[in-house]
Design a protein around this motif. Structure first.
Motif, PDB file in Angstrom:
ATOM      1  N   ILE A1292       0.900  -1.118  -0.074  1.00  0.00           N
ATOM      2  CA  ILE A1292       0.031   0.040   0.010  1.00  0.00           C
ATOM      3  C   ILE A1292       0.786   1.323  -0.089  1.00  0.00           C
ATOM      4  N   ASN A1293       1.934   1.106   0.612  1.00  0.00           N
ATOM      5  CA  ASN A1293       2.913   2.233   0.817  1.00  0.00           C
ATOM      6  C   ASN A1293       3.376   2.649  -0.507  1.00  0.00           C
ATOM      7  N   LEU A1294       4.093   1.388  -1.219  1.00  0.00           N
ATOM      8  CA  LEU A1294       4.585   1.617  -2.372  1.00  0.00           C
ATOM      9  C   LEU A1294       3.679   2.133  -3.546  1.00  0.00           C
ATOM     10  N   SER A1295       2.762   1.528  -3.684  1.00  0.00           N
ATOM     11  CA  SER A1295       1.488   1.634  -4.696  1.00  0.00           C
ATOM     12  C   SER A1295       0.673   2.880  -4.502  1.00  0.00           C
ATOM     13  N   GLY A1296       0.406   3.339  -3.233  1.00  0.00           N
ATOM     14  CA  GLY A1296      -0.407   4.131  -2.907  1.00  0.00           C
ATOM     15  C   GLY A1296      -1.926   4.015  -3.058  1.00  0.00           C
ATOM     16  N   LEU A1297      -2.110   2.778  -2.752  1.00  0.00           N
ATOM     17  CA  LEU A1297      -3.493   2.373  -2.928  1.00  0.00           C
ATOM     18  C   LEU A1297      -4.358   2.908  -1.612  1.00  0.00           C
ATOM     19  N   GLN A1298      -5.699   3.311  -2.102  1.00  0.00           N
ATOM     20  CA  GLN A1298      -6.786   3.490  -0.911  1.00  0.00           C
ATOM     21  C   GLN A1298      -7.210   2.256  -0.450  1.00  0.00           C
ATOM     22  N   ARG A1299      -7.940   2.647   0.718  1.00  0.00           N
ATOM     23  CA  ARG A1299      -8.071   1.460   1.595  1.00  0.00           C
ATOM     24  C   ARG A1299      -9.205   0.574   0.696  1.00  0.00           C
ATOM     25  N   GLU A1300     -10.211   1.097   0.049  1.00  0.00           N
ATOM     26  CA  GLU A1300     -11.187   0.090  -0.570  1.00  0.00           C
ATOM     27  C   GLU A1300     -10.491  -0.299  -1.710  1.00  0.00           C
ATOM     28  N   ASP A1301      -9.643   0.218  -2.195  1.00  0.00           N
ATOM     29  CA  ASP A1301      -8.757  -0.574  -3.532  1.00  0.00           C
ATOM     30  C   ASP A1301      -7.955  -1.797  -2.863  1.00  0.00           C
ATOM     31  N   ALA A1302      -7.331  -1.335  -1.817  1.00  0.00           N
ATOM     32  CA  ALA A1302      -6.379  -2.465  -1.120  1.00  0.00           C
ATOM     33  C   ALA A1302      -7.393  -3.660  -0.782  1.00  0.00           C
ATOM     34  N   TRP A1303      -8.611  -3.228  -0.169  1.00  0.00           N
ATOM     35  CA  TRP A1303      -9.425  -4.458   0.163  1.00  0.00           C
ATOM     36  C   TRP A1303      -9.669  -5.233  -0.969  1.00  0.00           C
ATOM     37  N   GLU A1304     -10.038  -4.710  -2.071  1.00  0.00           N
ATOM     38  CA  GLU A1304     -10.503  -5.264  -3.386  1.00  0.00           C
ATOM     39  C   GLU A1304      -9.463  -6.150  -4.155  1.00  0.00           C
ATOM     40  N   GLN A1305      -8.143  -5.582  -4.004  1.00  0.00           N
ATOM     41  CA  GLN A1305      -6.988  -6.197  -4.832  1.00  0.00           C
ATOM     42  C   GLN A1305      -6.229  -6.878  -4.023  1.00  0.00           C
ATOM     43  N   LEU A1306      -6.037  -6.942  -2.701  1.00  0.00           N
ATOM     44  CA  LEU A1306      -5.347  -7.559  -1.896  1.00  0.00           C
ATOM     45  C   LEU A1306      -5.961  -8.734  -0.942  1.00  0.00           C
ATOM     46  N   PHE A1307      -6.981  -7.787  -0.037  1.00  0.00           N
ATOM     47  CA  PHE A1307      -7.361  -8.569   1.097  1.00  0.00           C
ATOM     48  C   PHE A1307      -8.584  -9.767   0.554  1.00  0.00           C
ATOM     49  N   LEU A1308      -9.426  -9.214  -0.230  1.00  0.00           N
ATOM     50  CA  LEU A1308     -10.441 -10.009  -0.695  1.00  0.00           C
ATOM     51  C   LEU A1308     -10.178 -11.396  -1.450  1.00  0.00           C
ATOM     52  N   PRO A1309      -8.995 -11.124  -2.222  1.00  0.00           N
ATOM     53  CA  PRO A1309      -8.374 -12.289  -2.958  1.00  0.00           C
ATOM     54  C   PRO A1309      -7.894 -13.125  -2.193  1.00  0.00           C
ATOM     55  N   LEU A1310      -7.159 -12.823  -0.992  1.00  0.00           N
ATOM     56  CA  LEU A1310      -6.498 -13.786  -0.198  1.00  0.00           C
ATOM     57  C   LEU A1310      -7.696 -14.492   0.385  1.00  0.00           C
ATOM     58  N   LEU A1311      -8.666 -13.633   0.973  1.00  0.00           N
ATOM     59  CA  LEU A1311      -9.807 -14.659   1.660  1.00  0.00           C
ATOM     60  C   LEU A1311     -10.669 -15.568   0.770  1.00  0.00           C
ATOM     61  N   THR A1312     -10.604 -15.123  -0.431  1.00  0.00           N
ATOM     62  CA  THR A1312     -11.202 -16.055  -1.367  1.00  0.00           C
ATOM     63  C   THR A1312     -10.471 -17.269  -1.668  1.00  0.00           C
ATOM     64  N   SER A1313      -9.058 -17.017  -1.526  1.00  0.00           N
ATOM     65  CA  SER A1313      -8.354 -18.309  -1.870  1.00  0.00           C
ATOM     66  C   SER A1313      -8.302 -19.303  -0.556  1.00  0.00           C
ATOM     67  N   LEU A1314      -8.314 -18.626   0.549  1.00  0.00           N
ATOM     68  CA  LEU A1314      -8.521 -19.494   1.852  1.00  0.00           C
ATOM     69  C   LEU A1314      -9.934 -20.138   1.997  1.00  0.00           C
ATOM     70  N   LYS A1315     -10.787 -19.214   1.481  1.00  0.00           N
ATOM     71  CA  LYS A1315     -12.294 -19.800   1.404  1.00  0.00           C
ATOM     72  C   LYS A1315     -12.240 -21.202   0.545  1.00  0.00           C
ATOM     73  N   ASP A1316     -11.550 -21.166  -0.677  1.00  0.00           N
ATOM     74  CA  ASP A1316     -11.702 -22.019  -1.874  1.00  0.00           C
ATOM     75  C   ASP A1316     -11.026 -23.270  -1.132  1.00  0.00           C
ATOM     76  N   GLN A1317      -9.828 -23.137  -0.375  1.00  0.00           N
ATOM     77  CA  GLN A1317      -9.111 -24.315  -0.154  1.00  0.00           C
ATOM     78  C   GLN A1317      -9.537 -24.781   1.251  1.00  0.00           C
ATOM     79  N   SER A1318     -10.688 -24.187   2.064  1.00  0.00           N
ATOM     80  CA  SER A1318     -11.486 -24.968   3.041  1.00  0.00           C
ATOM     81  C   SER A1318     -12.163 -25.890   2.667  1.00  0.00           C
ATOM     82  N   SER A1319     -12.408 -26.256   1.522  1.00  0.00           N
ATOM     83  CA  SER A1319     -13.216 -27.305   0.898  1.00  0.00           C
ATOM     84  C   SER A1319     -12.281 -28.260   0.183  1.00  0.00           C
ATOM     85  N   ASN A1320     -11.080 -28.150   0.461  1.00  0.00           N
ATOM     86  CA  ASN A1320      -9.909 -29.136  -0.248  1.00  0.00           C
ATOM     87  C   ASN A1320     -10.041 -30.514   0.375  1.00  0.00           C
TER      88      ASN A1320
END
Length: 1507
Positions: A1292-1320
């Protein structure tokens, strides 16, 4: 000769007086043996004895008239008395050298001159003279030597004696030759002789040579003597001054005396025997000069100067005149003798002759003309002598014989040409355009015939080539040509003097064309015999000499161009202009309009326009000066009505000043052929009359008079010289015809007589009517005229023209040399051909002519027999034998090549030429690499050239044969080897399933010969030199490799797909068979390119074109796996090079995209190569992977290989290195998304592995982290996924992302991957994922905002709800039936905890929480009843209870009360909750949250209604 001609010794063994007495005795003894002198005594009475009596006072009476002594007896007595008087004169003299030499020699001269002498007497006298030369009595120190030699020359020239027998008489003649030789050559006394004396002696010897009635030995001796005399006489030219001697010719009063003649006339049969005999011994050559000059008193002879140019000129004149083939006085035998003499003269002083104008004139005109005519002789002896004289003449006087040499060479080439194709009439068809015939005005040495013009029936002369020389004649002519052309500068001289001269033939081109064609057997229609084979050798030798001379000049052995000659640039410009002129003239001769357009377009006409030069004049200048135009067509063109201005300008270019009308008409009519139409003739005559009258002719009064005179000249010429006219016009008739035409008056008789005589003596020869001797004479005159304007022949061994010469002839020359090398068996010829190849290659490099070098390589490669005959794809099993510890493969190529000695020579020569000269090669690389690949498939290449670079295990050998073409199965063993392991790793191994033939001892020996030859070729050196090539040559080499590889792969596949003969192939099961040569070519191409990274920008397009064709997703499956693997490895090797070039970095991702498009099965087969290549790329050049798209391409390629165990391991190590903590921030916004996707794939692969294991129903236990690398990587991937959270803040510091963008581009993909693997399917992966998901959701994080409704909705809708929903699906449950209930339990707990964490707050809106709460209750209901499991059935109510209590505590879920102070949201939520829970947990809600008593509720209700 029987007489010794050795020089006198320095120490004399006998006195000169003794010799003199001895010779007197010899002569007088011979005289007394004859009956005529038998009665004479030593003291013969002299008629002069009266002087003694008078002195004594005696009276002596005169002899009586009737005395018996006859006058003849007196002469005999006088001859004898002369010797007595000589003896008396020398008796008291101590040194006879003090006496005048004429006194000593006079009695001997008298005997020789006397007709009373017999052969023996004369012979004795001549022997005495010869001995006087030997002993020194006649020497340069003798008293009055000059007078004695004058008398001696006259004496021997007028020698007469009575005949005896023929052999004895010839002895006398032989001794005369000896004395003449002594006088002129042997004892250094000839310098005292004058011109007259030399001529007398030469005439005597020459006449003896030509007397055919004499014996062969005498004539041959006379010839030898004549050769020596001529050499001695002509050597005088080296010591005299040309200017002085030429001046003497003008003022010398003795010129009339210096005359020689040669007579070979036989004695008439009707004369008497006595006359016959006397004539036989009379050596006087000229009857009118029988009176010997020796009868004069020596004192009365005026001293002469030393002989010089006059006698030499007279000798040369006589020799040349004898050569006239039209002179019937002399026979071929006489000419043969004179040819030899003339050759000796030219050999002695040929170069010096050109310094004397008088001598040179004789050579240039009559000598050349006669010699050229004799060169057509059918008498082989005469032909040989003439050709020898011609070759000597050109060798010594070349610079003075420019046009004469042109004529002879053109004639020679015509004679040596094969028989022309004849038409029905037996003559050649007339060609139009530029031909090889001599220019107009050049004499035609061959027969000339005429054919009838179809339109007007007039004779249309056509030059017919001379009849081809055959047999020994051909050999003589060819040998002469070879001899003439032996000068190192000969070809250069031809090019500069003729090909670069507009008015001369292209002799260089013609000669090279003839020589090259003559090497082939097709040049000899009748077949080859020994003579024709010799002709082939000669022609080849001349070609090789030409190449050798040029190579020497290129090495520095040359002369500087003379400064007084035209510059080389101007000559080359003339050459170019000549080509245009020839083309323009050719087109003009075909169609004048087209020709003029071409000439104008190229600036040959109308380029000199000015105020003084208009278009007609400009065109007229060209038409008059261009000798290549058809004179008949020219006459027709200028006489047309439309071209009247051109006609006037054309005739206006002639200078008629002070010329008679006959000469003026002759000059005009020799420039074009008079047309046949009367109107055209009239226009020409009228224009001529105007121009001629303007020149002011004498006695002509008007233009009309000129017009009539011109017509009369034409008619008179026809009448006097046309063979069809029987009655010739007389002068009187001609005069009568012209009465009154001179403006009403008559011409003077003298004027008309001059015209008549001029035409009678010298015919006006029209162009193209040069037939017979008349035409030759006319053409020879024109040649002499041209020679005066042409200047000398420039001879200079300069390299300035070599490149232009070589460019024009290199292809036929090299082809001829190649043919000779292949076809001829002579060792010397083969050796010369090899040298020729080397020199041509050297010249090609020197001149920077890659086409030439290519042609040399192509020619030699065809001679090696190494080039593959067919496109072989499979390699048979050849036997392998061990020789001296070395294993060798005995193949059909190694055996055949081992016995092909010429092929081995060609190979050694070829590769020695190419070694070190690779920069000169272009297209020839194709042949080089074709031979390489053929040697490769036959196991004959050096081992260094068989290696291929591998990402996995370093270098390995290219296999010659593949194993089963089946696809390699996905490997799970984690090994280091690629699909290459399914192939035989040695190029020399043999399949155990195939039959290997036995190798004989001779086969092994031949193979060893082949190996030795290949070793001598130094192929590995050449291969290493490729990396040091200049760019153009390097690109050509790589293009050649690509073309060969393309032919064996892409083109072959296309051919098979389009050819109905090939069955349709199923790409999945039947790929093309393994072709080792295609792999070799590919590896070589990539290896070369990788070793020259500085040229990758130029090589990359070539390489990628081939690699992309191989790896295209539509066709990749149709090639062998090994070929695809090598293509992948090569492409990634090149990507590492591309990474170093900023301009080409985009091509890396084009390549990665190409690889990512491979079919899955192929991608798995080459996974290791791909992964290792990508890892190297990322590790070495990570800084070049910048954009998100680029990272996605990199990780997408890695993802395509994850099914391969070893590739997955390597890929995971790369990801782990990127995510691991370190000094450098490796995870960025650009690669974050791709990293999550890749880690998610690792976890997914783990689940897939577990499922596959379960489906196989193996007896051993399930896969876990401890026993499955895939599960271990999946488990670790979950940890790495969770660990990515630490990079959020730096990103975030390097790219200057806003909080909303950081959620969409960083946090949510991470949660989605963990969610997907929770049914592995992998339990450990699943549990880790759901645990990490719970911790991530319930922990605080700067990006997470619990108050952000959007985030909360996405957490529930995209993460939690979907996770539970997935777990409820039967197919998900079946992944792990035993462990999935626990996961559901944990999911239910996660659901409740997440709800309480994010929603159970007073701030939540009613509508929002009601929707989420309703969804949660639905999911919990489904979880409780999905499998009726005891665990879930008990755990869910407990979790739900906690939620309800918390909701109640936070006044979100409030039961109804007596006073019911709830708001609308609370009432609605309670009602909804109560209604929903009653469906799956009846009474549970009120059990958890008790309701107030009913009375309370009722009272509260009443109160409320009352109020």
């Amino acid at each position: 000769m029987s007489f010794s001609t050795t020089t006198i010794k320095s120490r004399q063994s006998v006195s000169q007086k003794h010799v003199l007495y001895a010779e007197i005795l010899s002569v007088t003894s011979a005289m007394r043996k004859n009956s005529r002198w038998a009665s004479s005594t030593n003291f013969v009475t002299s008629t002069r004895s009266s002087a003694l009596g008078s002195n004594l006072g005696l009276r002596i009476s005169s002899p009586s008239f009737n005395a018996r002594t006859s006058s003849r007896g007196n002469r005999e007595a006088e001859l004898m008395a002369g010797f007595q008087e000589l003896k008396r004169a020398v008796r008291d003299v101590g040194d006879i050298s003090s006496l005048p030499l004429p006194t000593i020699l006079s009695p001997f001269f008298e005997i020789i001159r006397s007709s009373l002498s017999t052969g023996p007497i004369t012979s004795a006298a001549l022997t005495a003279l010869h001995n006087f030369f030997i002993c020194g009595i006649i020497s340069v120190k003798s008293n009055t030597l000059d007078l004695a030699l004058i008398e001696l020359s006259t004496t021997v020239a007028r020698c007469k004696f009575e005949p005896s027998d023929s052999s004895g008489d010839e002895v006398v003649l032989f001794k005369i030759l000896t004395v003449i030789h002594d006088c002129l050559c042997a004892y250094d006394v000839g310098n005292v002789l004058g011109d007259v004396e030399v001529c007398e002696m030469l005439e005597t010897v020459l006449t003896t040579c030509c007397q055919m009635r004499l014996s062969e030995i005498l004539r041959r001796s006379a010839e030898n003597t004549m050769h020596a005399l001529v050499r001695s006489v002509f050597s005088r030219l080296h010591s005299i001054d040309p200017k002085t001697e030429e001046a003497k010719l003008v003022i010398d009063d003795e010129e009339a005396e210096i005359k020689m003649s040669v007579s070979a006339t036989q004695i008439p049969s009707e004369i008497s025997e006595e006359d016959r005999q006397e004539a036989a011994v009379d050596v006087s050559p000229a009857p009118e000069e029988e009176e010997p000059k020796g009868t004069q008193s020596p004192s009365s002879v005026v001293p002469r100067t030393q002989f010089s140019l006059p006698s030499i000129l007279e000798l040369l004149r006589v020799l040349v005149n004898v050569l006239d083939p039209n002179d019937q006085q002399h026979t071929d035998s006489t000419r043969l003798v004179v040819l030899g003499i003339l050759n000796s003269a030219l050999e002695e002083a040929g170069p010096r002759i050109g310094d004397f104008p008088s001598l040179k004139a004789l050579i240039l005109d009559p000598a050349c003309k006669y010699l050229f005519q004799l060169a057509r002789s059918e008498n082989l002896t005469v032909l040989h002598a003439a050709l020898r004289a011609i070759s000597t003449m050109f060798d010594t006087m070349r610079e003075h014989l420019k046009l004469q040499q042109e004529l002879f060479l053109a004639f020679t080439i015509d004679r040596l040409a094969p028989p022309p194709i004849a038409n029905a009439k037996g003559v050649l068809s007339k060609k139009t355009g530029v031909t090889d015939s001599p220019r107009p005005g050049t004499p035609t040495l061959g027969p000339v015939e005429s054919e009838k013009d179809g339109e007007n029936g007039s004779a249309t002369p056509t030059r017919i080539l001379v009849a081809p020389a055959r047999g020994e004649t051909r050999n003589l002519v060819l040998e002469t040509l070879s001899q003439i052309s032996r000068h190192p500068s000969f070809m250069v001289d031809l090019y500069t003097n003729y090909d670069c001269d507009i008015n001369c033939e292209n002799l260089f081109d013609r000669l090279i064309d003839f020589l090259t064609k003559s090497v082939y057997p097709a040049h000899y229609p009748a077949g080859l015999d020994a003579q024709q084979r010799n002709a082939q050798y000669l022609c080849l030798d001349l070609l090789l000499a030409f190449v050798n001379d040029m190579a020497k000049r290129a090495e520095g052995g040359y002369q500087e161009w003379p400064s007084n000659c035209p510059s080389p640039e101007s000559l080359l410009q003339t050459k170019s202009q000549k080509k245009l002129i020839l083309t323009g003239a050719s087109r003009f001769n075909t169609k004048p309009k087209t020709g003029l357009a071409f000439l104008e377009e190229n600036g040959l006409i109308y380029a000199d326009l000015s105020d003084k030069v208009d278009k007609p004049l400009s065109l007229a200048k060209f038409l008059k000066s261009c000798s290549r135009l058809d004179k008949r067509l020219l006459g027709d063109f200028i006489s047309k009505p439309d071209n009247l201005d051109v006609l006037k300008a054309f005739i206006g270019l002639f200078d008629f000043k002070d010329k008679s009308i006959a000469d003026a008409m002759r000059e005009l009519l020799e420039s074009f052929r008079l047309p046949g139409e009367s109107q055209q003739i009239a226009r020409i005559t009228e224009t001529f009359a105007s121009e001629y009258f303007a020149a002011g002719p004498v006695e002509i009064k008007s233009e009309d008079a000129v017009y009539v005179l011109a017509y009369s000249v034409i008619m008179l010429n026809t009448d006097l010289h046309n063979p069809q006219v029987r009655k010739r016009m007389s002068f009187e008739e001609y005069q009568k015809n012209l009465r009154g035409v001179n403006d009403g008056s008559d011409f003077s008789p003298e004027f008309l007589q001059e015209i008549y005589d001029s035409i009678r003596k010298r015919e006006i020869v029209m162009p193209e009517e040069h037939t017979g001797s008349l035409g030759f004479e006319y053409a020879w005159k024109e040649l002499l005229t041209r020679s005066r304007q042409a200047g000398p022949l420039v001879t200079c061994n300069t390299p300035l023209f070599d490149v232009d010469m070589f460019k024009s002839v290199w292809k036929p020359v090299i082809s001829a040399v190649a043919y000779a090398f292949i076809s001829f068996d002579d060792d010397y010829i083969i050796q010369r051909a090899i040298a020729g190849f080397r020199q041509c290659a050297t010249l090609a490099k020197h001149f920077r002519l890659p086409d030439v070098f290519d042609f040399v390589v192509v020619s030699l490669s065809q001679a090696t027999s190494i080039l593959p005959e067919t496109l072989q794809t499979s390699v048979p099993n050849y036997p392998i034998v061990e020789v001296e510890g070395q294993k060798i493969t005995v193949s059909n190529l190694s055996v055949k090549f081992g016995i092909n000695f010429k092929g081995q020579l060609a190979a050694v020569v070829l590769f020695n030429i190419v070694n070190g000269n690779g920069n000169a090669l272009r297209e020839g690389w194709t042949q080089i690499f074709e031979m390489f690949q053929n040697l490769f498939v036959h196991s004959l290449l050096p081992a260094r050239m068989l290696q291929m670079e591998d990402f996995l295990g370093g270098a390995s050998m290219i296999p010659l044969r593949g194993a089963s073409p089946q696809r390699a199965a996905t490997r799970n063993d984690g090994g280091l080897l690629s699909a290459l392991s399914s192939y035989l790793m040695t190029p020399y191994g043999a399949s155990s399933d195939s039959l290997v033939p036995d190798a004989t001892e001779s086969d092994v020996e031949n193979t060893l010969c082949t190996i030795d030859c290949i070793t001598s070729c130094r192929l590995d050196e050449l291969y290493s030199q490729i990396m040091q090539l200049e760019l153009d040559a390097l690109v050509a080499a790589v293009r050649a490799l690509e073309a060969l590889a393309h032919e064996r792969t892409v083109a072959k596949l296309k051919q098979e797909s389009e050819d109905p003969m090939y069955p349709a192939q199923d790409t999945a099961s039947s790929p093309m068979p393994y072709d080792p040569a295609s792999v070799y070519l590919l590896e070589t191409m990539v290896s070369i390119s990788c070793q020259v990274p500085h040229h990758i920008e130029d090589l990359w397009p070539i390489l990628f074109e081939h690699l992309s064709a191989l790896l295209h997703h539509d066709s990749a499956g149709q090639y062998s796996i090994l070929l695809i693997e090598r293509a992948v490895a090569g492409l990634l090797h090149l990507c590492l090079i591309l990474a170093q070039k900023p301009s080409l970095r985009d091509q890396i991702y084009v390549s990665l995209d190409l690889l990512s498009g491979l079919p899955p099965d192929l991608a798995s087969s080459v996974a290791e190569q791909i992964v290792v290549g990508v890892i190297l790329l990322v590790q070495k050049y990570r800084e070049i992977i910048k954009s998100q798209t680029e990272w996605k391409l990199v990780f997408a390629l890695l993802r395509s290989t994850l099914t391969h165990s070893e590739a997955a391991r390597l890929s995971f190590e790369l990801v782990n290195s990127l995510v691991a903590d370190g000094p450098e921030q490796l995870v960025t916004m650009d690669n974050f998304s791709a990293l999550i996707t890749l880690l998610n794939d690792f976890a997914t692969i783990a689940g897939g592995t577990v499922e596959a294991h379960q489906n196989q129903r193996r007896r051993h236990g399930p896969l876990t982290v401890s026993n499955s690398p895939a599960v271990e990587r999946g488990h670790k991937a979950i940890e790495l996924l969770t660990g990515l959270k630490k990079f959020f803040s730096p990103i975030i510091n390097l790219s200057g992302l806003q909080r909303e963008d950081a959620w969409e581009q960083l946090f949510l993909p991470l949660l989605t991957s963990l969610k997907d693997q929770s049914s592995n399917a992998a339990r450990e992966v699943r549990q880790s994922a759901i645990g990490q998901l719970q911790r991530t959701l319930l922990a605080s994080h700067p990006i997470l905002d619990e108050a952000d409704t959007t985030q909360v909705e996405q957490i529930f809708n995209k993460i939690v709800f979907r996770l539970v929903d997935d777990l409820l699906k039967p197919n998900i449950f079946q992944r792990d039936p035993q462990g999935m209930p626990e996961t559901r339990l944990r999911a239910s707990a996660l659901l409740c905890k997440t709800f309480m964490h994010y929603e159970v707050r007073e701030s939540q809106s009613a509508s929002h929480i009601r929707i989420l709460w309703n969804e949660i209750l639905d999911l919990l209901d489904r979880l409780m009843h999905v499998d009726r499991g005891e665990q879930l059935y008990e755990a869910i109510p407990e979790s739900l209870k906690n939620v309800l209590l918390v909701m109640n505590a936070t006044q979100i879920l409030v039961p109804p009360s007596a006073d019911d102070q709830r708001n609308e949201r609370q009432r609605t939520l309670w009602s909804m909750t109560s209604e929903r829970m009653e469906r799956f947990l009846p009474g549970f809600l009120t059990e958890v949250i008790p309701l107030p008593e009913v009375s309370e509720i009722a009272s509260h209700s009443t109160e409320a209604s009352a109020s």
